[in-house]
Design an enzyme around this catalytic site. Structure first.
Site, PDB file in Angstrom:
ATOM      1  CD  GLU A 139      -2.865  -1.232   2.388  1.00  0.00           C
ATOM      2  OE1 GLU A 139      -2.734  -0.393   3.300  1.00  0.00           O
ATOM      3  OE2 GLU A 139      -3.742  -2.101   2.396  1.00  0.00           O
ATOM      4  CG  ASN A 177      -0.487  -7.174  -1.360  1.00  0.00           C
ATOM      5  OD1 ASN A 177      -1.019  -7.853  -2.231  1.00  0.00           O
ATOM      6  ND2 ASN A 177      -1.003  -7.039  -0.138  1.00  0.00           N
ATOM      7  CG  HIS A 206      -9.635  -5.952   0.776  1.00  0.00           C
ATOM      8  ND1 HIS A 206      -9.925  -7.077   1.513  1.00  0.00           N
ATOM      9  CD2 HIS A 206      -8.322  -5.715   0.951  1.00  0.00           C
ATOM     10  CE1 HIS A 206      -8.819  -7.497   2.115  1.00  0.00           C
ATOM     11  NE2 HIS A 206      -7.833  -6.687   1.784  1.00  0.00           N
ATOM     12  CD  GLU A 212      -4.418  -8.058   1.750  1.00  0.00           C
ATOM     13  OE1 GLU A 212      -5.293  -7.366   2.300  1.00  0.00           O
ATOM     14  OE2 GLU A 212      -3.200  -7.812   1.843  1.00  0.00           O
ATOM     15  CG  ASP A 256     -12.530  -9.101   1.898  1.00  0.00           C
ATOM     16  OD1 ASP A 256     -12.449  -8.149   1.102  1.00  0.00           O
ATOM     17  OD2 ASP A 256     -12.065  -9.043   3.055  1.00  0.00           O
TER      18      ASP A 256
HETATM   19  C1  XIL Z   1      -6.156  -6.525   8.402  1.00  0.00           C
HETATM   20  C2  XIL Z   1      -6.393  -7.690   9.344  1.00  0.00           C
HETATM   21  O1  XIL Z   1      -7.221  -8.643   8.720  1.00  0.00           O
HETATM   22  C3  XIL Z   1      -7.041  -7.201  10.611  1.00  0.00           C
HETATM   23  O2  XIL Z   1      -7.161  -8.250  11.568  1.00  0.00           O
HETATM   24  C4  XIL Z   1      -6.224  -6.046  11.215  1.00  0.00           C
HETATM   25  O3  XIL Z   1      -6.899  -5.514  12.326  1.00  0.00           O
HETATM   26  C5  XIL Z   1      -6.002  -4.965  10.175  1.00  0.00           C
HETATM   27  O4  XIL Z   1      -5.401  -5.515   9.030  1.00  0.00           O
HETATM   28  N1  XIL Z   1      -4.931  -4.826   3.763  1.00  0.00           N
HETATM   29  C6  XIL Z   1      -3.898  -5.619   4.199  1.00  0.00           C
HETATM   30  C7  XIL Z   1      -4.096  -6.498   5.373  1.00  0.00           C
HETATM   31  O5  XIL Z   1      -2.842  -5.683   3.557  1.00  0.00           O
HETATM   32  O6  XIL Z   1      -2.922  -6.667   6.123  1.00  0.00           O
HETATM   33  C8  XIL Z   1      -5.213  -5.996   6.265  1.00  0.00           C
HETATM   34  O7  XIL Z   1      -5.444  -6.973   7.268  1.00  0.00           O
HETATM   35  C9  XIL Z   1      -6.463  -5.745   5.452  1.00  0.00           C
HETATM   36  C10 XIL Z   1      -6.201  -4.686   4.405  1.00  0.00           C
END
Ligand code: XIL
Length: 316
Positions: free
Chosen positions: A129, A170, A207, A237, A239
């Site tokens: 990020e 990422n 996401h 990641e 979802d």
């Molecule tokens: C999230 C975790 O799932 C949570 O448990 C934590 O509180 C915050 O981070 N992007 C990412 C991940 O790269 O590391 C994040 O994970 C979600 C967003």
């Protein structure tokens, strides 16, 4: 199993396992089942706050839980993450660094961490990020002191510690063409490759929102654009959140989103695997961070499957 038959290396899940014995039995039986998940990622255990809570003091116990779990279940391990502006221990953000002292701290953190997990990580999310939505670099402790050179520093240091780990950039909102996706190409991957920096992959966090999602074609286009640079692509990641309360229509949209990104990944040669950001609604990060949204994973609280599970199956 279906993902591998479709040509992917794995279909995996993140998990925030702290204590394996305390895992819900049904949850554990699904996560450890290689027919379901061929890879795992620690959702938190390898982040800087967990691994180096005070300067030079390293604690790998939280990350080791997931690393050991993957080894025991013969699953790939995706390691996450080395340099990120978020979830830092306070000392990293509260010190007045010079270029020199911050460089030394990054090198020490990466070297210790990557060495500890050497030969166990299929991939490392080296930098997470670093970009804003408009394609500029995000203000962070790292960027503010070192400028964009913190990226090459991080990748080179990680490569020196584990030459076989595939090193990824990422980020989120990389799933359709945008100023941010163009910046990944033109400000990160191309310049690093041109400078001989060992970057191996682009991680599309994915996401997604069921109600405002990239089209399948857009996802194919960006995956091809990243892959065209000579790097591999992972959906890292995944979802798909919905606005609560759930309805059958929203679950159908969610299923389409999961299916579209899965079939896009299968179609694009460069896309090698998909990781969901956990697979069970009660442990998803979504409701805590996006109030009013949720039901973002593949399994309801009672372990029945969302329609999206069949969506994924149908896309493989
Ligand atoms: C999230 C975790 O799932 C949570 O448990 C934590 O509180 C915050 O981070 N992007 C990412 C991940 O790269 O590391 C994040 O994970 C979600 C967003």
């Amino acid at each position: 199993t279906l993902a591998q038959k479709a040509g992917l290396k794995y279909f995996g899940s993140a998990s925030d396992i702290v204590d394996v014995d305390a895992l819900d039995g049904t949850y554990a039986s699904i996560l450890s089942d290689r027919r379901e998940f061929g890879a795992v990622t620690p959702a938190n255990g390898m982040k800087w706050f967990a691994i180096e809570p005070s300067p030079g003091v390293f604690n790998f116990s939280y990350g080791d839980v997931v690393a050991d779990y993957a080894a025991r279940n013969k699953q790939y391990l995706r390691c996450h993450t080395l340099v990120w502006h978020s979830q830092l221990p306070p000392w990293v953000e509260n010190t007045n660094w010079t270029k020199q002292t911050l460089t030394a701290v990054i090198v020490r953190h990466i070297t210790h961490t990557v060495t500890h997990y050497k030969n166990r990580c299929y991939a490392w999310d080296v930098v997470n990020e670093a970009l804003n939505e408009d394609g500029t670099f995000r203000n962070s402790t790292f960027y503010n002191i070192l400028g964009s050179s913190f990226l090459s520093l991080a990748f080179r240091t990680a490569h020196a510690a584990d030459p076989r780990a595939k090193l990824y950039y990422n980020d989120y909102n990389l799933e359709k063409p945008s100023p941010k996706s163009h910046a990944v190409i033109n400000k990160i991957v191309k310049p690093l490759l041109r400078a001989g920096v060992p970057i191996y992959g682009v991680g599309m966090q994915a996401h997604l929102k069921g109600y405002n999602r990239p089209s399948r074609g857009e996802m194919v286009d960006v995956m091809r654009a990243y892959g065209g640079l000579g790097v591999e692509v992972g959906v890292t990641e995944l979802d798909v959140r919905i606005l609560l309360p759930s309805t059958p229509e929203k679950m159908a949209e969610q299923s389409t989103a999961y299916a579209d990104i899965t079939s896009a990944c299968v179609e694009v040669q460069a896309c090698i695997g998909i990781t969901v950001w956990d697979f069970w609604d009660p442990v998803s990060w979504v409701p805590g961070v996006f109030p009013g949204e949720g039901d973002a994973t593949l399994y309801y609280a009672n372990f029945t499957r969302h329609p999206a599970y069949e969506g994924v199956v149908g896309a493989l």
